[in-house]
Design a protein around this motif. Structure first.
Motif, PDB file in Angstrom:
ATOM      1  N   SER A   1     -10.022  -8.665   1.000  1.00 57.83           N
ATOM      2  CA  SER A   1      -8.808  -7.850   1.105  1.00 57.83           C
ATOM      3  C   SER A   1      -8.439  -7.575   2.553  1.00 57.83           C
ATOM      4  O   SER A   1      -7.271  -7.367   2.871  1.00 57.83           O
ATOM      5  N   LEU A   2      -9.402  -7.575   3.450  1.00 51.76           N
ATOM      6  CA  LEU A   2      -9.099  -7.357   4.856  1.00 51.76           C
ATOM      7  C   LEU A   2      -8.382  -8.551   5.470  1.00 51.76           C
ATOM      8  O   LEU A   2      -7.725  -8.424   6.501  1.00 51.76           O
ATOM      9  N   LEU A   3      -8.501  -9.709   4.849  1.00 51.41           N
ATOM     10  CA  LEU A   3      -7.860 -10.907   5.360  1.00 51.41           C
ATOM     11  C   LEU A   3      -6.428 -11.063   4.883  1.00 51.41           C
ATOM     12  O   LEU A   3      -5.691 -11.909   5.378  1.00 51.41           O
ATOM     13  N   ILE A   4      -6.009 -10.245   3.905  1.00 51.98           N
ATOM     14  CA  ILE A   4      -4.655 -10.328   3.370  1.00 51.98           C
ATOM     15  C   ILE A   4      -3.688  -9.771   4.409  1.00 51.98           C
ATOM     16  O   ILE A   4      -3.888  -8.681   4.920  1.00 51.98           O
ATOM     17  N   PRO A   5      -2.627 -10.501   4.726  1.00 50.67           N
ATOM     18  CA  PRO A   5      -1.691  -9.988   5.723  1.00 50.67           C
ATOM     19  C   PRO A   5      -0.941  -8.770   5.194  1.00 50.67           C
ATOM     20  O   PRO A   5      -0.626  -8.686   4.015  1.00 50.67           O
ATOM     21  N   VAL A   6      -0.672  -7.832   6.073  1.00 53.24           N
ATOM     22  CA  VAL A   6       0.068  -6.630   5.690  1.00 53.24           C
ATOM     23  C   VAL A   6       1.376  -6.608   6.460  1.00 53.24           C
ATOM     24  O   VAL A   6       1.512  -7.209   7.517  1.00 53.24           O
ATOM     25  N   ALA A   7       2.342  -5.878   5.917  1.00 47.99           N
ATOM     26  CA  ALA A   7       3.642  -5.762   6.567  1.00 47.99           C
ATOM     27  C   ALA A   7       3.537  -4.775   7.718  1.00 47.99           C
ATOM     28  O   ALA A   7       3.005  -3.689   7.562  1.00 47.99           O
ATOM     29  N   HIS A   8       4.013  -5.170   8.855  1.00 49.08           N
ATOM     30  CA  HIS A   8       4.035  -4.290  10.018  1.00 49.08           C
ATOM     31  C   HIS A   8       5.466  -3.830  10.244  1.00 49.08           C
ATOM     32  O   HIS A   8       6.420  -4.561   9.996  1.00 49.08           O
ATOM     33  N   ALA A   9       5.600  -2.620  10.723  1.00 50.36           N
ATOM     34  CA  ALA A   9       6.921  -2.031  10.892  1.00 50.36           C
ATOM     35  C   ALA A   9       7.785  -2.775  11.901  1.00 50.36           C
ATOM     36  O   ALA A   9       8.998  -2.720  11.826  1.00 50.36           O
ATOM     37  N   ASP A  10       7.178  -3.490  12.845  1.00 58.02           N
ATOM     38  CA  ASP A  10       7.973  -4.174  13.856  1.00 58.02           C
ATOM     39  C   ASP A  10       8.226  -5.643  13.518  1.00 58.02           C
ATOM     40  O   ASP A  10       8.695  -6.390  14.351  1.00 58.02           O
ATOM     41  N   GLU A  11       7.945  -6.032  12.308  1.00 60.26           N
ATOM     42  CA  GLU A  11       8.167  -7.410  11.895  1.00 60.26           C
ATOM     43  C   GLU A  11       9.617  -7.633  11.512  1.00 60.26           C
ATOM     44  O   GLU A  11      10.348  -6.705  11.189  1.00 60.26           O
ATOM     45  N   ASN A  12      10.003  -8.897  11.513  1.00 58.94           N
ATOM     46  CA  ASN A  12      11.328  -9.293  11.050  1.00 58.94           C
ATOM     47  C   ASN A  12      11.518  -8.795   9.628  1.00 58.94           C
ATOM     48  O   ASN A  12      10.633  -8.913   8.788  1.00 58.94           O
ATOM     49  N   ALA A  13      12.695  -8.268   9.336  1.00 59.33           N
ATOM     50  CA  ALA A  13      12.962  -7.652   8.036  1.00 59.33           C
ATOM     51  C   ALA A  13      13.423  -8.647   6.973  1.00 59.33           C
ATOM     52  O   ALA A  13      13.676  -8.246   5.841  1.00 59.33           O
ATOM     53  N   GLU A  14      13.503  -9.917   7.299  1.00 63.15           N
ATOM     54  CA  GLU A  14      14.002 -10.900   6.331  1.00 63.15           C
ATOM     55  C   GLU A  14      13.230 -10.895   5.013  1.00 63.15           C
ATOM     56  O   GLU A  14      13.847 -10.907   3.940  1.00 63.15           O
ATOM     57  N   PRO A  15      11.883 -10.855   5.016  1.00 59.10           N
ATOM     58  CA  PRO A  15      11.176 -10.806   3.725  1.00 59.10           C
ATOM     59  C   PRO A  15      11.513  -9.558   2.916  1.00 59.10           C
ATOM     60  O   PRO A  15      11.646  -9.622   1.696  1.00 59.10           O
TER      61      PRO A  15
END
Length: 114
Positions: A14-28
């Motif tokens: 579970s630690l390897l699963i990518p998480v959404a970061h607030a400064d990421e592109n909002a397209e997803p």
């Protein structure tokens, strides 16, 4: 694998699963919220058939949008308690406006405006 090692393996995975970061592109987030709005519009039109005609991947994308909105409202001040209103605002956002890409944090903040 021994029963004792299974929880540790799940934790490590579970630690390897990518998480959404607030400064990421909002397209997803925009695409996921479009899916959420589409599913709920279809649900109102077809009632029972909406759940049958929605694929797992579409449902996961829509659920991710709903989860992001719920978490944002839990940890931030938001003028709306309605996740659907937020999803509609995000889904209506163009992917790139004048070459400017939205970041997730800005888009979430704008979706909470009165």
């Amino acid at each position: 694998m021994s029963p004792i090692m299974r929880p540790l393996a799940w934790l490590a995975a579970s630690l390897l699963i990518p998480v959404a970061h607030a400064d990421e592109n909002a397209e997803p987030l925009i695409n996921s919220c479009k899916e959420l709005v589409r599913i709920y519009a279809k649900r109102d039109e077809q009632r029972l058939l909406a759940s049958i005609s929605t694929s797992r991947s579409d449902a996961l994308r829509a659920g991710w949008c709903m989860g992001v909105l719920d978490e944002y409202r839990r940890h931030s001040s938001c003028d709306t308690d309605d996740w659907f209103t937020q999803a509609l605002r995000i889904a209506a956002t163009p992917i790139a406006l004048d070459g400017k890409e939205y970041v997730t944090a800005d888009l979430l903040e704008k979706s909470c405006a009165p």
